[in-house]
Design a protein around this motif. Sequence first.
Motif, PDB file in Angstrom:
ATOM      1  N   THR A 118      50.974  14.251 -48.849  1.00 58.09           N
ATOM      2  CA  THR A 118      51.468  14.889 -47.635  1.00 58.09           C
ATOM      3  C   THR A 118      51.107  13.658 -46.560  1.00 58.09           C
ATOM      4  OG1 THR A 118      51.355  17.182 -48.329  1.00 58.09           O
ATOM      5  CG2 THR A 118      51.321  16.375 -45.791  1.00 58.09           C
ATOM      6  N   LEU A 119      49.698  13.151 -46.821  1.00 53.55           N
ATOM      7  CA  LEU A 119      49.291  12.465 -45.883  1.00 53.55           C
ATOM      8  C   LEU A 119      49.897  10.809 -45.900  1.00 53.55           C
ATOM      9  CD1 LEU A 119      45.364  12.790 -45.940  1.00 53.55           C
ATOM     10  CD2 LEU A 119      46.963  13.235 -43.844  1.00 53.55           C
ATOM     11  N   SER A 120      50.320  10.611 -47.065  1.00 59.74           N
ATOM     12  CA  SER A 120      51.086   9.223 -47.435  1.00 59.74           C
ATOM     13  C   SER A 120      52.341   9.196 -46.183  1.00 59.74           C
ATOM     14  CB  SER A 120      51.489   8.980 -48.586  1.00 59.74           C
ATOM     15  OG  SER A 120      52.278   9.998 -49.140  1.00 59.74           O
ATOM     16  N   GLU A 121      53.015  10.250 -46.154  1.00 64.70           N
ATOM     17  CA  GLU A 121      54.265  10.353 -45.136  1.00 64.70           C
ATOM     18  C   GLU A 121      53.752   9.873 -43.845  1.00 64.70           C
ATOM     19  OE1 GLU A 121      56.265  13.785 -45.500  1.00 64.70           O
ATOM     20  OE2 GLU A 121      56.537  13.805 -47.634  1.00 64.70           O
ATOM     21  N   TRP A 122      52.650  10.335 -43.423  1.00 64.16           N
ATOM     22  CA  TRP A 122      52.179  10.064 -42.067  1.00 64.16           C
ATOM     23  C   TRP A 122      51.450   8.777 -42.063  1.00 64.16           C
ATOM     24  CZ3 TRP A 122      53.754  12.823 -38.177  1.00 64.16           C
ATOM     25  CH2 TRP A 122      54.259  14.077 -38.602  1.00 64.16           C
ATOM     26  N   PHE A 123      50.717   8.303 -43.109  1.00 63.67           N
ATOM     27  CA  PHE A 123      50.205   7.072 -43.029  1.00 63.67           C
ATOM     28  C   PHE A 123      51.238   5.793 -43.069  1.00 63.67           C
ATOM     29  CE2 PHE A 123      46.380   8.331 -45.983  1.00 63.67           C
ATOM     30  CZ  PHE A 123      45.685   9.118 -44.837  1.00 63.67           C
ATOM     31  N   ALA A 124      52.383   6.122 -43.269  1.00 62.02           N
ATOM     32  CA  ALA A 124      53.388   5.050 -43.461  1.00 62.02           C
ATOM     33  C   ALA A 124      53.693   4.711 -41.816  1.00 62.02           C
ATOM     34  CB  ALA A 124      54.687   5.704 -44.030  1.00 62.02           C
ATOM     35  N   TYR A 125      53.482   5.755 -40.965  1.00 60.32           N
ATOM     36  CA  TYR A 125      53.915   5.324 -39.737  1.00 60.32           C
ATOM     37  C   TYR A 125      52.784   4.465 -39.002  1.00 60.32           C
ATOM     38  CZ  TYR A 125      57.124   8.976 -39.602  1.00 60.32           C
ATOM     39  OH  TYR A 125      58.398   9.703 -39.700  1.00 60.32           O
ATOM     40  N   GLY A 126      51.739   4.060 -39.647  1.00 62.71           N
ATOM     41  CA  GLY A 126      50.424   3.235 -39.361  1.00 62.71           C
ATOM     42  C   GLY A 126      50.746   2.013 -38.970  1.00 62.71           C
ATOM     43  N   CYS A 127      52.026   1.225 -39.447  1.00 63.62           N
ATOM     44  CA  CYS A 127      52.204   0.122 -39.117  1.00 63.62           C
ATOM     45  C   CYS A 127      52.600  -0.048 -37.843  1.00 63.62           C
ATOM     46  CB  CYS A 127      53.638  -0.434 -40.174  1.00 63.62           C
ATOM     47  SG  CYS A 127      55.054   0.636 -39.814  1.00 63.62           S
TER      48      CYS A 127
END
Length: 373
Positions: A64-73
């Motif tokens: 789940t978190l990886s989908e949100w981590f992807a916006y970290g760029c």
Amino acid sequence: MTIAPPRPEALPVARPAAAPVSRLRALDGLRLLAALMVAAYHYGGRGGDITKAWGTSPRHLFPTLSEWFAYGCLGVQIFFVISGFVICMSGWGRPLRSFFASRVARLYPAYWAALLLVTLTFALPWVAYKTVAPSELIVNFTMLQQPIGVHRVLGVCWTLWAELRFYVLFAVCVVLPGATRHRVVMFCAGWTLLAAITSAVDEPFLTTVFMPEYASFFIGGVGLYLLHRNRRDITAWGIVAVSWAIGQHYAVLSAWHKPNPAFFSFRHTSVIIAIVTFGFVAVGAIALGHLNWANWRWLTVAGALTYPFYLVHEHLGWVVIGALHRTLGIPAPATFALTVAGMLLLAWLLNRYVENLLTPRIRKALTRPTVHP
């Protein structure tokens, strides 16, 4: 005719002046938040080398978190807005030599140390990552490796190349002739127009100079500094609005793609726009004084750690994650947290023993009057 003295109640009443805010500490906190966003992206929001470090895709470890981590760029775009604000603030009223010295002394000490740390770590026989040729390392010390076409030791240093180009443009157009509101407004308007023209003609040289994909974020930060000086400046509001409109377009262009199972993740355009908007609004709230209450000392420490953390977290993070998760068997969430904490500790050491030692010496050396024979 005699003039009657003013009545006591008509005399002006002295009011204590509001204490000036010596440092915008909330800006330091926002810097660290942007750096942590980028770290989340590098550790859990993408594939590539980090998959090798974890031993599997972060999508399997953080479904789940990886989908949100992807916006970290998008933390990089927030960095650029902050940079526009800070560079305009630091360059206002400063001679070119002092401006140049402050930038060199700020950027290079931690950068040199990070280069050496990553190079030495990757050269260790039990660390299975690409080593760096001596000639490539030497060029990397100049921070000009990207335009020269040399392998980058630090993956994140592409953003420093964008920063350097912004510094040069601002120094030539604003600092050298002397910063005034009119000159800064013309700089913002001129750069916005030239960046738009560059996009239209697709000329590599102009693209390198005017950076249409990043210009609006720097310009927006400069406009926000004008609002910091005068919140009623309608022209500055216009600069910020236009910069936000163009910036969100380029952010969507770079971060969005059609749903495709071959890609690590899918980013929604609405979330991309929301994050870019957050960056502008957050810096704007600081510029307008709405976050002056966030004046805690620890935010200054957070701001000091941001740059060295940003430099070392990606490549050294791969090594730490591999050691903690694959070698020691520590669970992924704990490994993630320990790696971030370890990189923050390393950043503190770099700030204390490298930046605090070298930065003032370099600044003093570069601003020392030249003695002619």
